[in-house]
Scaffold this motif. Structure first.
Motif, PDB file in Angstrom:
ATOM      1  N   ILE A   1       0.834  -1.201   0.000  1.00  7.97           N
ATOM      2  CA  ILE A   1       0.000   0.000   0.000  1.00  7.97           C
ATOM      3  C   ILE A   1       0.876   1.262   0.000  1.00  7.97           C
ATOM      4  O   ILE A   1       0.640   2.202  -0.768  1.00  7.97           O
ATOM      5  CB  ILE A   1      -0.940   0.002   1.216  1.00  7.97           C
ATOM      6  CG1 ILE A   1      -1.971  -1.125   1.096  1.00  7.97           C
ATOM      7  CG2 ILE A   1      -1.641   1.335   1.356  1.00  7.97           C
ATOM      8  CD1 ILE A   1      -2.846  -1.277   2.316  1.00  7.97           C
ATOM      9  N   LEU A   2       1.902   1.265   0.848  1.00  4.49           N
ATOM     10  CA  LEU A   2       2.782   2.432   0.918  1.00  4.49           C
ATOM     11  C   LEU A   2       3.516   2.659  -0.396  1.00  4.49           C
ATOM     12  O   LEU A   2       3.637   3.798  -0.876  1.00  4.49           O
ATOM     13  CB  LEU A   2       3.780   2.266   2.066  1.00  4.49           C
ATOM     14  CG  LEU A   2       3.190   2.310   3.484  1.00  4.49           C
ATOM     15  CD1 LEU A   2       4.280   2.045   4.511  1.00  4.49           C
ATOM     16  CD2 LEU A   2       2.528   3.655   3.750  1.00  4.49           C
ATOM     17  N   VAL A   3       4.010   1.558  -0.985  1.00  3.43           N
ATOM     18  CA  VAL A   3       4.713   1.681  -2.265  1.00  3.43           C
ATOM     19  C   VAL A   3       3.757   2.175  -3.345  1.00  3.43           C
ATOM     20  O   VAL A   3       4.084   3.088  -4.129  1.00  3.43           O
ATOM     21  CB  VAL A   3       5.338   0.325  -2.654  1.00  3.43           C
ATOM     22  CG1 VAL A   3       5.889   0.384  -4.073  1.00  3.43           C
ATOM     23  CG2 VAL A   3       6.454  -0.046  -1.690  1.00  3.43           C
ATOM     24  N   ALA A   4       2.555   1.562  -3.409  1.00  9.28           N
ATOM     25  CA  ALA A   4       1.579   1.978  -4.413  1.00  9.28           C
ATOM     26  C   ALA A   4       1.175   3.435  -4.209  1.00  9.28           C
ATOM     27  O   ALA A   4       1.064   4.208  -5.177  1.00  9.28           O
ATOM     28  CB  ALA A   4       0.350   1.072  -4.346  1.00  9.28           C
TER      29      ALA A   4
ATOM     30  N   TYR B   1      -0.462  15.807 -13.206  1.00  9.23           N
ATOM     31  CA  TYR B   1      -1.279  16.994 -12.938  1.00  9.23           C
ATOM     32  C   TYR B   1      -0.519  18.275 -13.280  1.00  9.23           C
ATOM     33  O   TYR B   1      -1.081  19.213 -13.886  1.00  9.23           O
ATOM     34  CB  TYR B   1      -1.689  17.004 -11.468  1.00  9.23           C
ATOM     35  CG  TYR B   1      -2.568  18.168 -11.093  1.00  9.23           C
ATOM     36  CD1 TYR B   1      -3.922  18.156 -11.400  1.00  9.23           C
ATOM     37  CD2 TYR B   1      -2.038  19.278 -10.450  1.00  9.23           C
ATOM     38  CE1 TYR B   1      -4.743  19.232 -11.068  1.00  9.23           C
ATOM     39  CE2 TYR B   1      -2.845  20.362 -10.120  1.00  9.23           C
ATOM     40  CZ  TYR B   1      -4.188  20.329 -10.424  1.00  9.23           C
ATOM     41  OH  TYR B   1      -4.981  21.393 -10.103  1.00  9.23           O
ATOM     42  N   ARG B   2       0.742  18.340 -12.945  1.00 13.45           N
ATOM     43  CA  ARG B   2       1.526  19.536 -13.250  1.00 13.45           C
ATOM     44  C   ARG B   2       1.684  19.731 -14.753  1.00 13.45           C
ATOM     45  O   ARG B   2       1.608  20.853 -15.269  1.00 13.45           O
ATOM     46  CB  ARG B   2       2.899  19.444 -12.586  1.00 13.45           C
ATOM     47  CG  ARG B   2       2.858  19.588 -11.070  1.00 13.45           C
ATOM     48  CD  ARG B   2       4.249  19.508 -10.482  1.00 13.45           C
ATOM     49  NE  ARG B   2       4.230  19.638  -9.025  1.00 13.45           N
ATOM     50  CZ  ARG B   2       5.304  19.588  -8.261  1.00 13.45           C
ATOM     51  NH1 ARG B   2       6.506  19.406  -8.810  1.00 13.45           N
ATOM     52  NH2 ARG B   2       5.194  19.723  -6.953  1.00 13.45           N
TER      53      ARG B   2
ATOM     54  N   PHE C   1       1.674   6.289  -6.997  1.00 13.19           N
ATOM     55  CA  PHE C   1       0.534   7.045  -7.515  1.00 13.19           C
ATOM     56  C   PHE C   1       0.684   8.541  -7.237  1.00 13.19           C
ATOM     57  O   PHE C   1       0.310   9.375  -8.073  1.00 13.19           O
ATOM     58  CB  PHE C   1      -0.766   6.525  -6.903  1.00 13.19           C
ATOM     59  CG  PHE C   1      -1.273   5.268  -7.538  1.00 13.19           C
ATOM     60  CD1 PHE C   1      -1.547   5.214  -8.895  1.00 13.19           C
ATOM     61  CD2 PHE C   1      -1.474   4.127  -6.786  1.00 13.19           C
ATOM     62  CE1 PHE C   1      -2.010   4.061  -9.492  1.00 13.19           C
ATOM     63  CE2 PHE C   1      -1.938   2.958  -7.370  1.00 13.19           C
ATOM     64  CZ  PHE C   1      -2.210   2.927  -8.732  1.00 13.19           C
ATOM     65  N   VAL C   2       1.194   8.896  -6.056  1.00 17.47           N
ATOM     66  CA  VAL C   2       1.377  10.309  -5.742  1.00 17.47           C
ATOM     67  C   VAL C   2       2.398  10.946  -6.678  1.00 17.47           C
ATOM     68  O   VAL C   2       2.185  12.048  -7.209  1.00 17.47           O
ATOM     69  CB  VAL C   2       1.811  10.467  -4.270  1.00 17.47           C
ATOM     70  CG1 VAL C   2       2.304  11.895  -4.004  1.00 17.47           C
ATOM     71  CG2 VAL C   2       0.654  10.146  -3.340  1.00 17.47           C
TER      72      VAL C   2
ATOM     73  N   ILE D   1      -7.576  11.805 -10.942  1.00 19.42           N
ATOM     74  CA  ILE D   1      -6.285  11.296 -10.458  1.00 19.42           C
ATOM     75  C   ILE D   1      -6.412  10.795  -9.027  1.00 19.42           C
ATOM     76  O   ILE D   1      -5.920   9.707  -8.682  1.00 19.42           O
ATOM     77  CB  ILE D   1      -5.212  12.402 -10.558  1.00 19.42           C
ATOM     78  CG1 ILE D   1      -4.880  12.677 -12.027  1.00 19.42           C
ATOM     79  CG2 ILE D   1      -3.955  11.991  -9.802  1.00 19.42           C
ATOM     80  CD1 ILE D   1      -3.896  13.817 -12.225  1.00 19.42           C
ATOM     81  N   VAL D   2      -7.098  11.579  -8.168  1.00 22.71           N
ATOM     82  CA  VAL D   2      -7.269  11.146  -6.779  1.00 22.71           C
ATOM     83  C   VAL D   2      -8.097   9.877  -6.716  1.00 22.71           C
ATOM     84  O   VAL D   2      -7.779   8.931  -5.961  1.00 22.71           O
ATOM     85  CB  VAL D   2      -7.921  12.272  -5.950  1.00 22.71           C
ATOM     86  CG1 VAL D   2      -8.280  11.775  -4.556  1.00 22.71           C
ATOM     87  CG2 VAL D   2      -6.992  13.473  -5.856  1.00 22.71           C
TER      88      VAL D   2
END
Length: 465
Positions: free
Chosen positions: A20-23, A35-36, A27-28, A167-168
């Motif tokens: 979960i942390l890696v994903a 997004y930028r 994703f972030v 995206i979120v």
């Protein structure tokens, strides 16, 4: 295993949390970069559209300077505004005949600013206008004016917001999917470990001969299974020694207790003289002394097993310690009709009382296996940071299979021989080994050339134990 029964500290849950942390991190990073990039692209679109429209109108605006011709320009601007509601035009100047769009005070103040692309915020509109401000020089009857062409950015902001929501949402969905798939993958990956755990649970005393299977295991699990099997080998050996030790302890304690009970029962069957009772008590005292000796030796070995170390060390001559021990054993040597020769000397840090106890046991062992009239040799040597004390007695060779076990508790080459008499209860050499280890040393034994040699090696210099 259902979700409700999964322990909080489960490896599968931990791996799932790592997934979960890696994903989430991936994703972030990807979402932020996307997004930028899109935000930068969306910011360029209105500017590009304004530049394109101004380039079409610029030649017409700079070619006519009469009110009649500007009336035609105003009509064209009205037509363009009707075609695209997002576009607005303003012409700001000193002559109302050459103005357009009914510029408010806010627009007039904005027009006085620098030329170029800027954002204009109108009170009646929630989103800013992207406005291109240009200076048109005086021409004919027309004074110099500021020409403003603006585009409503609402659609761009809405597209940007929609992208952010997408995206979120995708990131949340991806994290949830990664958590479920991560837990599933972790459970599959840990199945071999679960199988090993089930195998290990089947291994329990008194059946310790089973071992974990290492065939077709992953290298990490094969290494773990090999280490576990090696530990089982040591446990099995220790368990076997413990069973033998318990049997030997029971045998050694039973003999003096049987003698005590038997003699006491005989003495109580009928009246005896005071002299007879004295003899019985004296015999009982000897057996009690034997019991105390066994118990003290066992307590000493238990303390050594718990890691006790020799701490009250003093630098001493080993030859002098051997001589002092021989003086103590003088009557025993005389009764056994054996002599002792001592050669060599060395200095070593020792705990005097403990070393003398080890020497007594070594010499007693040698006396018990030396025929009358023969000689026991004690050799003291130094070298390689160690000193050694070797006690050799003449006698028949000991089978090589027995040599590594002679310093074990209650071990006897001849299992049928009790050795209960003479104060020997099978712990003497074990105590020698314990004392050597307490000094940071070791014991050794070899049988060759018609002599059996038992001894110990100690560090010649003080060391941290």
């Amino acid at each position: 295993m259902s979700w409700k029964t999964v322990p909080v500290n489960s490896i599968a849950l931990r791996l799932s949390a790592l997934f979960i942390l890696v994903a989430l991190g991936v994703f972030v990073l990807i979402g932020s970069a996307l997004y930028r990039q899109v935000d930068r692209s969306l910011d360029l679109l209105p500017a590009a559209e304004l530049d394109a429209r101004f380039s079409v109108l610029e030649s017409t605006l700079n070619r006519f300077g009469t009110p009649d011709h500007w009336a035609k320009i105003y009509n064209k601007l009205n037509l363009l505004s009707e075609e695209d509601k997002r576009i607005r035009f303003w012409v700001v100047g000193s002559d109302p005949d050459f103005e357009y769009g009914h510029p408010s005070a806010l627009v007039r103040a904005f027009a006085k600013g620098a030329e170029g692309m800027r954002d204009l915020y109108l009170p009646e509109h929630p989103y800013p206008y992207k406005v291109l401000v240009s200076e048109l020089p005086a021409l004919g009857q027309r004074p110099a004016v500021r020409f403003l062409i603006g585009i409503d950015t609402e659609t761009f902001w809405q597209a940007q917001h929609s992208l952010l929501v997408a995206i979120v949402g995708l990131a949340v969905l991806g994290v949830l999917l990664a958590s479920v798939l991560g837990y599933w993958v972790a459970r599959i990956g840990l199945r071999p470990l679960l199988a090993l755990s089930n195998e290990a649970q089947a291994l329990a005393p008194p059946r310790l001969d089973g071992r974990l299977q290492t065939v077709n295991l992953a290298p990490e699990l094969a290494q773990f299974a090999g280490a576990f099997n090696a530990a089982l080998d040591r446990v099995s050996q220790a368990y076997s020694r413990l069973e033998a030790f318990n049997a030997d302890v029971a045998h050694e304690l039973r003999s003096p207790l049987t003698n005590l009970i038997g003699q006491t029962q005989v003495a109580l069957t009928r009246g005896r003289s005071a002299e007879h009772y004295f003899e019985v008590l004296q015999s009982n005292l000897e057996e009690l002394e034997r019991l105390r000796s066994i118990i003290n030796d066992m307590l000493f070995l238990a303390s050594a097993d718990q890691g006790s170390k020799a701490t009250a060390l003093t630098q001493a001559s080993l030859a002098e310690e051997v001589a002092t021990t021989l003086d103590y054993l003088d009557f025993i040597l005389e009764d056994a009709q054996v002599s002792v020769s001592v050669s060599g000397d060395a200095q070593a840090p020792i705990e005097t009382a403990q070393l003398r106890r080890a020497l007594i046991n070594l010499l007693n062992n040698a006396v018990q296996h030396t025929a009358p009239g023969r000689m026991i040799e004690v050799r003291i040597e130094a070298g390689d940071g160690q000193v050694s004390i070797a006690v050799s007695n003449p006698g028949p060779a000991i089978d090589a299979a027995h040599l590594p076990l002679l310093f074990e508790r209650f071990y006897r080459v001849d299992a049928a021989r009790s050795n209960s008499g003479g104060g020997n209860h099978g712990l003497g050499l074990a105590i020698v080994k314990a004392i050597a280890l307490m000094h940071g040393g070791e014991v050794f034994v070899h049988s060759e050339g018609g002599a059996n040699t038992f001894g110990l090696r100690l560090p010649s210099q003080g060391q941290r134990l």
